[in-house]
Design a protein around this motif. Sequence first.
Motif, mmCIF file in Angstrom:
data_model
loop_
_atom_site.group_PDB
_atom_site.id
_atom_site.type_symbol
_atom_site.label_atom_id
_atom_site.label_comp_id
_atom_site.label_asym_id
_atom_site.label_seq_id
_atom_site.Cartn_x
_atom_site.Cartn_y
_atom_site.Cartn_z
ATOM 1 N N VAL A 162 0.883 -1.161 0.000
ATOM 2 C CA VAL A 162 0.000 0.000 0.000
ATOM 3 C C VAL A 162 0.921 1.211 0.000
ATOM 4 O O VAL A 162 1.843 1.307 0.818
ATOM 5 C CB VAL A 162 -0.910 0.032 1.246
ATOM 6 C CG1 VAL A 162 -1.747 1.306 1.263
ATOM 7 C CG2 VAL A 162 -1.795 -1.199 1.301
ATOM 8 N N LEU A 163 0.688 2.119 -0.935
ATOM 9 C CA LEU A 163 1.433 3.381 -0.971
ATOM 10 C C LEU A 163 0.452 4.446 -0.505
ATOM 11 O O LEU A 163 -0.586 4.666 -1.118
ATOM 12 C CB LEU A 163 1.936 3.675 -2.384
ATOM 13 C CG LEU A 163 2.761 2.569 -3.034
ATOM 14 C CD1 LEU A 163 3.217 2.978 -4.420
ATOM 15 C CD2 LEU A 163 3.951 2.204 -2.178
ATOM 16 N N ARG A 164 0.792 5.102 0.590
ATOM 17 C CA ARG A 164 -0.118 6.051 1.225
ATOM 18 C C ARG A 164 0.634 7.301 1.635
ATOM 19 O O ARG A 164 1.856 7.362 1.587
ATOM 20 C CB ARG A 164 -0.787 5.392 2.433
ATOM 21 C CG ARG A 164 0.222 4.945 3.482
ATOM 22 C CD ARG A 164 -0.396 4.828 4.850
ATOM 23 N NE ARG A 164 0.501 4.296 5.842
ATOM 24 C CZ ARG A 164 1.456 4.990 6.467
ATOM 25 N NH1 ARG A 164 1.667 6.259 6.207
ATOM 26 N NH2 ARG A 164 2.215 4.410 7.395
ATOM 27 N N GLU A 165 -0.132 8.281 2.091
ATOM 28 C CA GLU A 165 0.472 9.529 2.557
ATOM 29 C C GLU A 165 1.364 9.265 3.772
ATOM 30 O O GLU A 165 1.051 8.441 4.634
ATOM 31 C CB GLU A 165 -0.617 10.527 2.941
ATOM 32 C CG GLU A 165 -0.063 11.867 3.366
ATOM 33 C CD GLU A 165 -1.126 12.926 3.566
ATOM 34 O OE1 GLU A 165 -0.750 14.104 3.669
ATOM 35 O OE2 GLU A 165 -2.324 12.592 3.625
ATOM 36 N N ILE A 170 5.796 3.601 1.784
ATOM 37 C CA ILE A 170 5.684 2.252 1.237
ATOM 38 C C ILE A 170 5.447 1.324 2.420
ATOM 39 O O ILE A 170 6.306 1.187 3.293
ATOM 40 C CB ILE A 170 6.968 1.840 0.494
ATOM 41 C CG1 ILE A 170 7.312 2.838 -0.607
ATOM 42 C CG2 ILE A 170 6.820 0.420 -0.066
ATOM 43 C CD1 ILE A 170 8.707 2.634 -1.207
ATOM 44 N N VAL A 171 4.267 0.710 2.443
ATOM 45 C CA VAL A 171 3.854 -0.122 3.568
ATOM 46 C C VAL A 171 3.482 -1.506 3.037
ATOM 47 O O VAL A 171 2.752 -1.615 2.046
ATOM 48 C CB VAL A 171 2.651 0.520 4.296
ATOM 49 C CG1 VAL A 171 2.170 -0.348 5.437
ATOM 50 C CG2 VAL A 171 3.014 1.915 4.790
ATOM 51 N N ARG A 172 3.986 -2.537 3.695
ATOM 52 C CA ARG A 172 3.626 -3.899 3.296
ATOM 53 C C ARG A 172 2.201 -4.176 3.748
ATOM 54 O O ARG A 172 1.861 -4.006 4.920
ATOM 55 C CB ARG A 172 4.607 -4.903 3.894
ATOM 56 C CG ARG A 172 4.494 -6.288 3.284
ATOM 57 C CD ARG A 172 5.655 -7.165 3.617
ATOM 58 N NE ARG A 172 5.919 -7.158 5.053
ATOM 59 C CZ ARG A 172 7.075 -7.551 5.589
ATOM 60 N NH1 ARG A 172 8.047 -7.987 4.818
ATOM 61 N NH2 ARG A 172 7.244 -7.522 6.887
ATOM 62 N N GLU A 173 1.367 -4.609 2.825
ATOM 63 C CA GLU A 173 -0.050 -4.796 3.112
ATOM 64 C C GLU A 173 -0.303 -5.863 4.177
ATOM 65 O O GLU A 173 -1.147 -5.683 5.055
ATOM 66 C CB GLU A 173 -0.808 -5.161 1.829
ATOM 67 C CG GLU A 173 -2.299 -5.208 2.023
ATOM 68 C CD GLU A 173 -3.053 -5.374 0.722
ATOM 69 O OE1 GLU A 173 -4.165 -4.852 0.651
ATOM 70 O OE2 GLU A 173 -2.529 -6.028 -0.198
ATOM 71 N N GLU A 174 0.434 -6.956 4.163
ATOM 72 C CA GLU A 174 0.140 -8.088 5.052
ATOM 73 C C GLU A 174 0.315 -7.777 6.535
ATOM 74 O O GLU A 174 -0.388 -8.319 7.372
ATOM 75 C CB GLU A 174 0.978 -9.314 4.684
ATOM 76 C CG GLU A 174 2.451 -9.163 5.012
ATOM 77 C CD GLU A 174 3.272 -10.382 4.614
ATOM 78 O OE1 GLU A 174 4.050 -10.848 5.471
ATOM 79 O OE2 GLU A 174 3.142 -10.842 3.484
#
Length: 178
Positions: free
Chosen positions: A13-16, A70-74
Amino acid sequence: MKEFPKLYTERLVLREITQDDLEAIFMIFSNPDVLTYYGMDPIKSKEEVGDLIQKYRVGFEHGTVYRWAIVREEDNAFLGTCGYHNWHHRYFRSEIGYELSPDYWGMGYMQEAARAILDYGYSELGMHRIGALISPQNKSSIRLVERLGFKNEGLLKDYAYSGGNYHDLSMYAKIKQD
């Protein structure tokens, strides 16, 4: 206030970036190994990171900077950041930048994240040209951009200054239709 775009890939997930990310960003930006070719000296305080996060938000509000966490979704692990800077709307061009915690090097995460923001830059932000300035010694980053379709356009002598020294940078670029 403008809403920051959230992007999804197979694993990420790419987020603020928010102030909640301060500790994770400090761990990355204070690590000399991460910043070897980055063009800046390691950050020394969490206050500097807070200022950096605020600059990302202000840049987004002004339409000159997009920087994603940059966040790992799992498991919601914070891996690093990536985004656009030096955005020139008049010329439909920008530069890409990125960094990743060493814990996640060599796992394909940055290629996955960069591909997502490149697609977004061309399709949603109207970019025509996306550049990347990379130290000629940074073989990992060169491999990354080449895998993404960037071409080496030449060497810029003494283009950057950090750590009390001037550094050469290679200009890589990808045009929308390439």
